[in-house]
Scaffold this motif. Structure first.
Motif, PDB file in Angstrom:
ATOM      1  N   VAL A   1     -13.707   4.578  -1.404  1.00  0.00           N
ATOM      2  CA  VAL A   1     -12.243   4.500  -1.349  1.00  0.00           C
ATOM      3  C   VAL A   1     -11.668   5.178  -2.584  1.00  0.00           C
ATOM      4  O   VAL A   1     -12.049   4.838  -3.719  1.00  0.00           O
ATOM      5  CB  VAL A   1     -11.782   3.032  -1.289  1.00  0.00           C
ATOM      6  N   ILE A   2     -10.779   6.149  -2.375  1.00  0.00           N
ATOM      7  CA  ILE A   2     -10.139   6.835  -3.502  1.00  0.00           C
ATOM      8  C   ILE A   2      -8.619   6.642  -3.374  1.00  0.00           C
ATOM      9  O   ILE A   2      -8.036   6.950  -2.328  1.00  0.00           O
ATOM     10  CB  ILE A   2     -10.508   8.331  -3.540  1.00  0.00           C
ATOM     11  N   VAL A   3      -8.017   6.118  -4.423  1.00  0.00           N
ATOM     12  CA  VAL A   3      -6.604   5.734  -4.395  1.00  0.00           C
ATOM     13  C   VAL A   3      -5.774   6.790  -5.121  1.00  0.00           C
ATOM     14  O   VAL A   3      -6.163   7.278  -6.188  1.00  0.00           O
ATOM     15  CB  VAL A   3      -6.408   4.349  -5.050  1.00  0.00           C
ATOM     16  N   ASN A   4      -4.640   7.131  -4.525  1.00  0.00           N
ATOM     17  CA  ASN A   4      -3.668   8.042  -5.137  1.00  0.00           C
ATOM     18  C   ASN A   4      -2.301   7.383  -5.218  1.00  0.00           C
ATOM     19  O   ASN A   4      -2.010   6.450  -4.482  1.00  0.00           O
ATOM     20  CB  ASN A   4      -3.539   9.337  -4.308  1.00  0.00           C
TER      21      ASN A   4
ATOM     22  N   VAL B   1      -4.637   5.568   0.329  1.00  0.00           N
ATOM     23  CA  VAL B   1      -6.080   5.393   0.208  1.00  0.00           C
ATOM     24  C   VAL B   1      -6.760   6.465   1.048  1.00  0.00           C
ATOM     25  O   VAL B   1      -6.293   6.809   2.133  1.00  0.00           O
ATOM     26  CB  VAL B   1      -6.569   4.004   0.690  1.00  0.00           C
ATOM     27  N   PHE B   2      -7.838   6.981   0.523  1.00  0.00           N
ATOM     28  CA  PHE B   2      -8.689   7.927   1.250  1.00  0.00           C
ATOM     29  C   PHE B   2     -10.051   7.266   1.372  1.00  0.00           C
ATOM     30  O   PHE B   2     -10.590   6.762   0.378  1.00  0.00           O
ATOM     31  CB  PHE B   2      -8.797   9.238   0.461  1.00  0.00           C
ATOM     32  N   VAL B   3     -10.567   7.215   2.593  1.00  0.00           N
ATOM     33  CA  VAL B   3     -11.853   6.544   2.811  1.00  0.00           C
ATOM     34  C   VAL B   3     -12.826   7.527   3.455  1.00  0.00           C
ATOM     35  O   VAL B   3     -12.512   8.126   4.489  1.00  0.00           O
ATOM     36  CB  VAL B   3     -11.714   5.296   3.711  1.00  0.00           C
ATOM     37  N   ILE B   4     -13.997   7.670   2.846  1.00  0.00           N
ATOM     38  CA  ILE B   4     -15.020   8.562   3.384  1.00  0.00           C
ATOM     39  C   ILE B   4     -16.374   7.857   3.299  1.00  0.00           C
ATOM     40  O   ILE B   4     -16.738   7.323   2.243  1.00  0.00           O
ATOM     41  CB  ILE B   4     -15.054   9.912   2.621  1.00  0.00           C
ATOM     42  N   PRO B   5     -17.109   7.793   4.402  1.00  0.00           N
ATOM     43  CA  PRO B   5     -18.476   7.261   4.314  1.00  0.00           C
ATOM     44  C   PRO B   5     -19.308   8.192   3.432  1.00  0.00           C
ATOM     45  O   PRO B   5     -19.337   9.404   3.673  1.00  0.00           O
ATOM     46  CB  PRO B   5     -18.970   7.286   5.769  1.00  0.00           C
TER      47      PRO B   5
ATOM     48  N   ASN C   1     -21.670  14.384  10.588  1.00  0.00           N
ATOM     49  CA  ASN C   1     -20.529  14.540  11.499  1.00  0.00           C
ATOM     50  C   ASN C   1     -20.389  13.369  12.465  1.00  0.00           C
ATOM     51  O   ASN C   1     -19.834  13.510  13.545  1.00  0.00           O
ATOM     52  CB  ASN C   1     -20.635  15.864  12.267  1.00  0.00           C
ATOM     53  N   TYR C   2     -20.854  12.227  12.058  1.00  0.00           N
ATOM     54  CA  TYR C   2     -20.738  11.026  12.892  1.00  0.00           C
ATOM     55  C   TYR C   2     -19.408  10.328  12.659  1.00  0.00           C
ATOM     56  O   TYR C   2     -19.075   9.353  13.338  1.00  0.00           O
ATOM     57  CB  TYR C   2     -21.883  10.047  12.589  1.00  0.00           C
ATOM     58  N   ALA C   3     -18.680  10.765  11.635  1.00  0.00           N
ATOM     59  CA  ALA C   3     -17.402  10.136  11.309  1.00  0.00           C
ATOM     60  C   ALA C   3     -16.517  11.166  10.631  1.00  0.00           C
ATOM     61  O   ALA C   3     -17.006  12.159  10.094  1.00  0.00           O
ATOM     62  CB  ALA C   3     -17.607   8.952  10.362  1.00  0.00           C
ATOM     63  N   ALA C   4     -15.224  10.928  10.672  1.00  0.00           N
ATOM     64  CA  ALA C   4     -14.270  11.738   9.904  1.00  0.00           C
ATOM     65  C   ALA C   4     -13.572  10.819   8.916  1.00  0.00           C
ATOM     66  O   ALA C   4     -13.243   9.679   9.244  1.00  0.00           O
ATOM     67  CB  ALA C   4     -13.252  12.377  10.846  1.00  0.00           C
ATOM     68  N   PRO C   5     -13.347  11.302   7.671  1.00  0.00           N
ATOM     69  CA  PRO C   5     -12.653  10.454   6.700  1.00  0.00           C
ATOM     70  C   PRO C   5     -11.207  10.209   7.110  1.00  0.00           C
ATOM     71  O   PRO C   5     -10.655  10.950   7.934  1.00  0.00           O
ATOM     72  CB  PRO C   5     -12.741  11.256   5.400  1.00  0.00           C
ATOM     73  N   VAL C   6     -10.608   9.181   6.521  1.00  0.00           N
ATOM     74  CA  VAL C   6      -9.232   8.815   6.876  1.00  0.00           C
ATOM     75  C   VAL C   6      -8.394   8.713   5.602  1.00  0.00           C
ATOM     76  O   VAL C   6      -8.808   8.091   4.623  1.00  0.00           O
ATOM     77  CB  VAL C   6      -9.199   7.458   7.618  1.00  0.00           C
ATOM     78  N   LEU C   7      -7.220   9.345   5.624  1.00  0.00           N
ATOM     79  CA  LEU C   7      -6.224   9.198   4.553  1.00  0.00           C
ATOM     80  C   LEU C   7      -5.068   8.392   5.119  1.00  0.00           C
ATOM     81  O   LEU C   7      -4.561   8.698   6.199  1.00  0.00           O
ATOM     82  CB  LEU C   7      -5.728  10.581   4.104  1.00  0.00           C
TER      83      LEU C   7
END
Lengths: 375, 94
Positions: free
Chosen positions: A124-127, A212-216, A349-355
């Motif tokens: 999780v990356i917060v801006n 929040v940006f979330v990336i596996p 490529n099993y998931a895409a990150p979400v902002l």
């Protein structure tokens, strides 16, 4: 006294409330629960839980989302209990909720992420302004210990994955190895020291929005370069870290994250390079050949069968590290001193990150042109 | 005297689904083989079909493939498998 006796059984009373004998050591009781992350928790009280529910908007029984693979109901009260257990302050709650709602988006594929034999954990990356309001660390040792917000936001998210989501090791979490980021994995971008517009601004949010940006993601891999005084030299070290054939990004594409340290970022920007230039350079140069990724068919025609169709299946064909430059998610963070950056491979490529916005802000068209953003 | 503790797990709403009735014999049945697209999934299925075919005469062996091993098969694919087969084998392999 044995650990089991210290922990003691719980009895369900009126309104589903749970009770244990007075002589039960609550620290041991919580540590003995199957959803424990193995670390002591803050003992919840009705007052502490209510304080978090209030920040979340009241209505304790309101459903925020369901958390796979167990598909438990994450009500505000349940979320608040996890937040208290993690040691988080009530004012962190909107960040934790936003991250969990991002993770509930189908494209993040949390069901498979939780169960995967791969080690990935949601990073999780917060801006935005909330970073400063709640005292997050975007600087020195930001991936490491020492900051309550970073540590307990990530921990609360993991506790929800364990308890509500049922991602318990050996049961529904089948990770062969896991990695330390599965305890907590949350940072903030160092917008103040970055030479470029923040990540969320480049993606269409206003500077005063918080996101929040979330990336596996796998664990961060250090990229050391104390020598180069130009963008190409610094980024060639990053290219080297990215071009292993071993990470899930190399094997299965998808998305990845790059965290440029402050010294590296300022050096690159001093030469006039923008975010888009960095991404394009990395995309153009990082990757492998099809032959390397398929072991030149030493083991038969075995390779990632979801490789993009446009990549020629020939020994010398270049396979870029990800399908598009924008699949390299670029952040600037860290302390003022040190010529270090980090490559963070994704899950494939099993998931895409979400902002996602932390409040009700909506992304508009980014006021950016080729990586240059108007603030 | 007692003290209160809190359960952070929340309720999981679930309804029990019955299993399909088991077949007494596979002889003469239609076999579906669902490749999950994992690296060695196809190899595992090939070996399994070879081994099963030594003892059992299937009337048909129908092969299918999922879009990705990280998500359930598409509903239309599952309907097709159910409509045209008596038994299905899926691959789990890395």
């Amino acid at each position: 006294m044995s650990e089991a006796a210290l922990a003691g059984p719980a009895v369900t009373g009126d309104h589903g409330k749970l009770w244990v004998d007075d002589d039960v050591d609550l620290a041991e009781w919580y540590l003995a629960q199957p959803w424990s992350d193995g670390l002591p928790v803050v003992t919840p009280t009705p007052e502490k839980v209510a304080a978090v529910v209030q920040v979340l908007g009241g209505e304790p029984q309101r459903l925020e989302c369901r958390v796979p693979p167990r598909m438990g109901n994450l009500t505000r009260e349940v979320l608040a209990i996890n937040i208290v257990l993690a040691g988080a302050k009530p004012e962190y709650a909107p960040v934790i909720r936003a991250a969990l709602l991002a993770m509930a988006q189908p494209q993040l594929n949390l069901n498979a992420l939780q169960a995967s034999t791969h080690m990935a954990a949601p990073l999780v990356i917060v801006n935005g302004p909330i970073r400063r309001q709640i005292g997050m660390n975007a600087g020195c040792n930001l991936f490491g210990p020492g900051n309550r917000a970073n540590a307990t936001i990530g921990r609360a998210i993991r506790l929800v994955m364990l308890s509500v989501g049922g991602g318990i090791a050996g049961e529904l979490d089948k990770a062969t190895l896991g990695h330390p980021g599965k305890y907590t994995y949350c940072i903030a971008e160092n917008e103040e020291e970055s030479p470029w517009a923040p990540y969320h601004v480049e993606n269409g949010y206003a500077p005063e929005d918080s996101t929040v940006f979330v990336i596996p993601a796998e664990a961060p891999h250090s990229v050391t370069n104390h020598v180069a005084n130009d963008p190409q030299g610094i980024l060639d070290s990053m290219v080297s870290a990215m071009s292993t054939i071993a990470s899930n990004t190399a094997v299965a594409g998808g998305a990845c994250a790059v965290v440029l340290g402050i010294e590296h970022a300022k050096m690159i920007a001093a030469h006039g390079w923008k975010r888009a230039d960095v991404r394009s350079y990395l995309w153009s140069n990082a990757g492998n050949t099809f032959g390397a990724l398929s072991f030149n068919h030493r083991y038969g025609k075995v390779y990632n069968r979801s490789l993009p169709k446009w990549i020629t299946r020939e020994r010398d064909s270049k396979v870029p590290i990800v399908a598009r430059p924008e699949d390299i998610h670029l952040f600037v963070a860290g302390g003022a001193a040190g010529r270090f950056s980090a490559f963070i491979p994704g899950w494939g490529n099993y998931a895409a990150p979400v902002l996602r916005a932390i409040d009700d802000a909506r992304a508009t068209t980014a006021n950016c042109n080729d990586g240059t953003c108007s603030l | 005297m007692t003290q209160r503790v809190f359960d952070p797990c929340g309720v999981a709403e679930a309804s029990a689904k019955p299993r399909a009735p088991r077949l007494e014999s596979l002889e003469g049945r239609r076999l579906a083989v669902l490749d999950n697209t994992k690296w060695n999934g196809g190899k595992l299925l090939d070996a399994l079909v070879d081994q099963l075919s030594r003892d059992i005469r299937f009337s048909h062996v129908n092969r299918y493939k999922k879009e990705t091993f990280t998500k359930p098969a598409a509903p239309e694919l599952m309907r097709e498998i159910a409509a045209n087969n008596d038994v299905a084998v899926i691959a789990i392999a890395d």
